[in-house]
Write an enzyme that holds these catalytic residues in place. Structure first.
Site, mmCIF file in Angstrom:
data_model
loop_
_atom_site.group_PDB
_atom_site.id
_atom_site.type_symbol
_atom_site.label_atom_id
_atom_site.label_comp_id
_atom_site.label_asym_id
_atom_site.label_seq_id
_atom_site.Cartn_x
_atom_site.Cartn_y
_atom_site.Cartn_z
ATOM 1 N N ASP A 158 0.859 -1.179 0.000
ATOM 2 C CA ASP A 158 0.000 0.000 0.000
ATOM 3 C C ASP A 158 0.900 1.235 0.000
ATOM 4 O O ASP A 158 1.862 1.300 0.774
ATOM 5 C CB ASP A 158 -0.853 -0.054 1.282
ATOM 6 C CG ASP A 158 -1.915 1.016 1.277
ATOM 7 O OD1 ASP A 158 -1.585 2.177 0.963
ATOM 8 O OD2 ASP A 158 -3.074 0.684 1.578
ATOM 9 N N LYS B 268 -0.773 12.716 -17.052
ATOM 10 C CA LYS B 268 -1.905 13.606 -16.942
ATOM 11 C C LYS B 268 -3.048 12.876 -16.228
ATOM 12 O O LYS B 268 -3.051 11.653 -16.264
ATOM 13 C CB LYS B 268 -2.335 14.119 -18.310
ATOM 14 C CG LYS B 268 -3.229 13.138 -19.106
ATOM 15 C CD LYS B 268 -3.727 13.786 -20.356
ATOM 16 C CE LYS B 268 -5.193 13.678 -20.591
ATOM 17 N NZ LYS B 268 -5.833 12.412 -20.762
ATOM 18 N N HIS C 266 1.232 12.683 -23.992
ATOM 19 C CA HIS C 266 1.766 11.847 -25.077
ATOM 20 C C HIS C 266 1.671 12.529 -26.447
ATOM 21 O O HIS C 266 2.380 12.158 -27.374
ATOM 22 C CB HIS C 266 1.145 10.449 -25.068
ATOM 23 C CG HIS C 266 -0.251 10.359 -25.600
ATOM 24 N ND1 HIS C 266 -1.347 10.786 -24.898
ATOM 25 C CD2 HIS C 266 -0.734 9.885 -26.766
ATOM 26 C CE1 HIS C 266 -2.435 10.570 -25.625
ATOM 27 N NE2 HIS C 266 -2.094 10.026 -26.763
ATOM 28 N N LYS D 67 4.250 12.489 -30.167
ATOM 29 C CA LYS D 67 3.745 11.876 -31.399
ATOM 30 C C LYS D 67 4.561 12.311 -32.600
ATOM 31 O O LYS D 67 4.836 13.500 -32.783
ATOM 32 C CB LYS D 67 2.290 12.295 -31.635
ATOM 33 C CG LYS D 67 1.286 11.462 -30.865
ATOM 34 C CD LYS D 67 -0.119 11.917 -31.210
ATOM 35 C CE LYS D 67 -1.125 11.160 -30.386
ATOM 36 N NZ LYS D 67 -1.783 10.093 -31.105
ATOM 37 N N GLU E 131 -13.210 11.190 -32.563
ATOM 38 C CA GLU E 131 -13.120 9.764 -32.230
ATOM 39 C C GLU E 131 -14.479 9.141 -32.496
ATOM 40 O O GLU E 131 -15.496 9.675 -32.054
ATOM 41 C CB GLU E 131 -12.715 9.584 -30.768
ATOM 42 C CG GLU E 131 -11.288 10.075 -30.524
ATOM 43 C CD GLU E 131 -10.837 10.000 -29.051
ATOM 44 O OE1 GLU E 131 -9.681 9.667 -28.817
ATOM 45 O OE2 GLU E 131 -11.669 10.292 -28.181
ATOM 46 N N ASP F 141 -10.078 16.307 -20.703
ATOM 47 C CA ASP F 141 -9.460 15.053 -21.135
ATOM 48 C C ASP F 141 -8.458 15.277 -22.267
ATOM 49 O O ASP F 141 -7.345 14.760 -22.224
ATOM 50 C CB ASP F 141 -10.562 14.076 -21.579
ATOM 51 C CG ASP F 141 -10.041 12.677 -21.852
ATOM 52 O OD1 ASP F 141 -9.075 12.256 -21.180
ATOM 53 O OD2 ASP F 141 -10.597 11.984 -22.739
ATOM 54 N N HIS G 44 -3.675 18.016 -24.590
ATOM 55 C CA HIS G 44 -3.182 17.563 -25.902
ATOM 56 C C HIS G 44 -3.340 18.651 -26.986
ATOM 57 O O HIS G 44 -2.395 18.987 -27.693
ATOM 58 C CB HIS G 44 -3.944 16.332 -26.385
ATOM 59 C CG HIS G 44 -3.882 15.154 -25.457
ATOM 60 N ND1 HIS G 44 -2.838 14.934 -24.602
ATOM 61 C CD2 HIS G 44 -4.727 14.111 -25.265
ATOM 62 C CE1 HIS G 44 -3.054 13.813 -23.923
ATOM 63 N NE2 HIS G 44 -4.194 13.301 -24.308
ATOM 64 N N LYS H 191 -16.319 12.490 -28.829
ATOM 65 C CA LYS H 191 -16.474 11.035 -28.902
ATOM 66 C C LYS H 191 -17.726 10.736 -29.724
ATOM 67 O O LYS H 191 -18.664 11.547 -29.754
ATOM 68 C CB LYS H 191 -16.672 10.451 -27.497
ATOM 69 C CG LYS H 191 -15.544 10.785 -26.508
ATOM 70 C CD LYS H 191 -14.465 9.741 -26.487
ATOM 71 C CE LYS H 191 -13.440 9.989 -25.398
ATOM 72 N NZ LYS H 191 -12.128 9.415 -25.714
HETATM 73 C C1 BG6 Z 1 -6.184 10.282 -23.806
HETATM 74 C C2 BG6 Z 1 -7.622 10.461 -23.414
HETATM 75 O O1 BG6 Z 1 -5.354 11.130 -23.052
HETATM 76 O O2 BG6 Z 1 -6.038 10.592 -25.186
HETATM 77 C C3 BG6 Z 1 -8.542 9.595 -24.263
HETATM 78 O O3 BG6 Z 1 -7.792 10.151 -22.040
HETATM 79 C C4 BG6 Z 1 -8.284 9.852 -25.738
HETATM 80 O O4 BG6 Z 1 -9.910 9.813 -23.960
HETATM 81 C C5 BG6 Z 1 -6.795 9.760 -26.046
HETATM 82 O O5 BG6 Z 1 -9.015 8.882 -26.487
HETATM 83 C C6 BG6 Z 1 -6.490 10.207 -27.473
HETATM 84 O O6 BG6 Z 1 -5.151 9.906 -27.758
HETATM 85 P P1 BG6 Z 1 -4.737 9.314 -29.160
HETATM 86 O O7 BG6 Z 1 -3.274 9.153 -29.079
HETATM 87 O O8 BG6 Z 1 -5.470 8.013 -29.318
HETATM 88 O O9 BG6 Z 1 -5.194 10.324 -30.168
#
Ligand code: BG6
Length: 457
Positions: free
Chosen positions: A87, A140, A170, A174, A208, A227, A232, A318
């Site tokens: 823990d 994040k 991330h 890319k 998405e 999110d 991003h 989404k």
């Molecule tokens: C993540 C989100 O950080 O990024 C997700 O939590 C999202 O909801 C994703 O789908 C998108 O990343 P990528 O690399 O698939 O475009």
């Protein structure tokens, strides 16, 4: 830990979790494949596991999410793995870890744990003496508003110096996002037109086609703005809009990212449209009367000399018709209509497709063969796809191990981004329902000057 010092161990907190299985462990597998990982990897988790369970978890992840599976390569990763169970509130876990890290001088601590545990884990690292050396990688979300982001930064700095805090977004790792930056600054033809005199507007769409995929309770806490937009897509905007870095030093690019984000005007409800796909409220973990947005569109203004007056439109959602992320930079029409007004209706553009492929396109008019001075719209484009291309996580993990912070979010950039969205986090119009498979609420069109969004295909 010295800047640029190579790490000699990786400690993965949250090793038994989903993020580790889907992202971090497959990235480690890919690093072994490319011969870039030779240091011991210690998984730490609350699940009652031994070393063999972590190996099985890593294999599952590497098979499902790595780039092809090769048993011999995986065996090399398996030899590096070991597990510490406990823990995070229990000092014994950190003592055990300390004992395991007897040899290594420069470990990287990777926190693949919920943000509520960041302070607990770094506190444990400090109390046990583990934090006297090493650097920390955090995932994040970096807070959920400006105040909590600031609090989190204070908690991290209580233990680690800013140069040892590596915040993963991330998108910054890319290939396609780095291509955007490269195209901007490795060529001379874009820079003279990359400003308010020639650019009419910029649009960024992250679409998405899937929904929240079992992450209902997580999504209820964040929504689309927190999110993917505030982090991003703001970083994508920063790459598009920043001034050229002045050197290749780690901080040169981060200085530019922070300074452009600091010029973004805080949002008002007028610059925002929120949507929710029909059916979201039936997802597990979602409140039956939820107002959380699964779609968001915002209009940004960058108040600096280069971009003043240029609308920057971002949307993310989404259950939209496709899964694709694109940037469309629309140029102003020619000043005089020499051949009729067609070109005025469809001005030139520069398009960066960030996913699923990496494409750079320039939209231009060419003459249609024949008597008339009439044209057709064409796109000059380059698509670069390498099926074995490294993933963003692989790149960022390698850079964290090497101590290169260039592609990690810095404290000032993170706080600047929150400052932009802070005013609309609670003060916003309700989410408008939209049908799955559509481009979201019609009302988002009003944010664009020409009443039109560029839809990636
Ligand atoms: C993540 C989100 O950080 O990024 C997700 O939590 C999202 O909801 C994703 O789908 C998108 O990343 P990528 O690399 O698939 O475009």
């Amino acid at each position: 830990m010295a800047e640029g010092a190579q790490a000699d161990a990786l400690v993965l907190f949250g090793a038994s979790g989903d993020l580790a299985r889907k992202k971090v462990l497959p990235a480690l597998y890919n690093l072994v494949r490319h011969d870039r990982l030779r240091v011991p990897v210690v998984g730490v988790g609350r699940t009652e596991w031994g070393d063999a369970d972590l190996v099985a978890h890593a294999e599952e992840g590497a098979r499902a999410y790595g780039n092809g599976f090769d048993p011999a390569t995986f065996a090399r990763l398996a030899r590096l793995l070991s597990y510490v169970q406990g823990d995070y509130n229990d000092p014994a876990v950190f003592h055990q870890l300390h004992a395991k890290l007897e040899g290594p001088r420069n470990p990287v601590y990777y926190l693949a744990v919920p943000p509520s545990l960041f302070a607990v884990v770094v506190g444990g690292l400090k109390a046990s003496g583990c934090a006297d050396r090493g650097r920390v990688v955090v995932e994040k979300p970096f807070g959920r508003d400006l105040a909590s982001a600031h609090e989190l930064n204070v908690a991290l700095h209580d233990v680690f110096a800013e140069r040892d805090v590596f915040r993963i977004d991330h998108y910054l790792g890319k290939e396609a996002v780095l291509n955007l930056l490269y195209v901007r600054f490795a060529n001379s033809f874009l820079e003279p037109i990359w400003n308010r005199d020639h650019v009419g507007s910029i649009q960024v769409t992250l679409a998405e086609s899937f929904g929240v995929e079992g992450r209902g309770s997580f999504y209820e806490e964040v929504g689309a703005l927190r999110d993917v937009v505030e982090n991003h897509l703001f970083n994508v905007v920063a790459m598009l809009a920043m001034e050229p870095p002045t050197s290749t030093e780690h901080d040169a690019m981060r200085d530019r990212i922070a300074s452009v984000l600091e010029c973004v005007r805080p949002l008002t409800p007028h610059d925002l449209v929120r949507g929710q796909f029909v059916g979201y409220r039936d997802e597990a973990g979602v409140a039956p009367d939820s107002d959380v947005e699964t779609y968001v569109a915002v209009r940004l203004h960058i108040d600096n000399w280069r971009w003043a007056g240029v609308p920057i439109l971002i949307r993310a959602g989404k259950r939209l018709p496709v899964t694709a992320t694109e940037v469309q930079v629309e140029l102003k029409p020619p000043p005089v209509e020499v051949f009729g007004d067609e070109a005025a209706r469809h001005p030139n553009w520069v398009r960066f497709r960030l996913s699923p492929d990496t494409t750079t396109g320039i939209g231009a008019w060419a003459k249609q063969p024949g008597d008339d001075m009439a044209g057709r719209l064409t796109e000059l484009k380059v698509t670069a796809n390498d099926p074995d291309q490294q993933t963003a996580y692989e790149r960022l993990l390698a850079e964290a191990l090497e101590g290169d912070a260039t592609l990690f979010a810095r404290e000032d950039g993170v706080e600047a981004a929150w400052r932009v969205v802070d005013p609309i986090l609670d003060d916003h119009p309700p989410a408008i329902p939209y049908e799955p498979g559509t481009w979201g609420p019609e009302q988002a069109r009003r944010l664009t000057a020409a009443d039109h969004w560029h839809d990636p295909l």
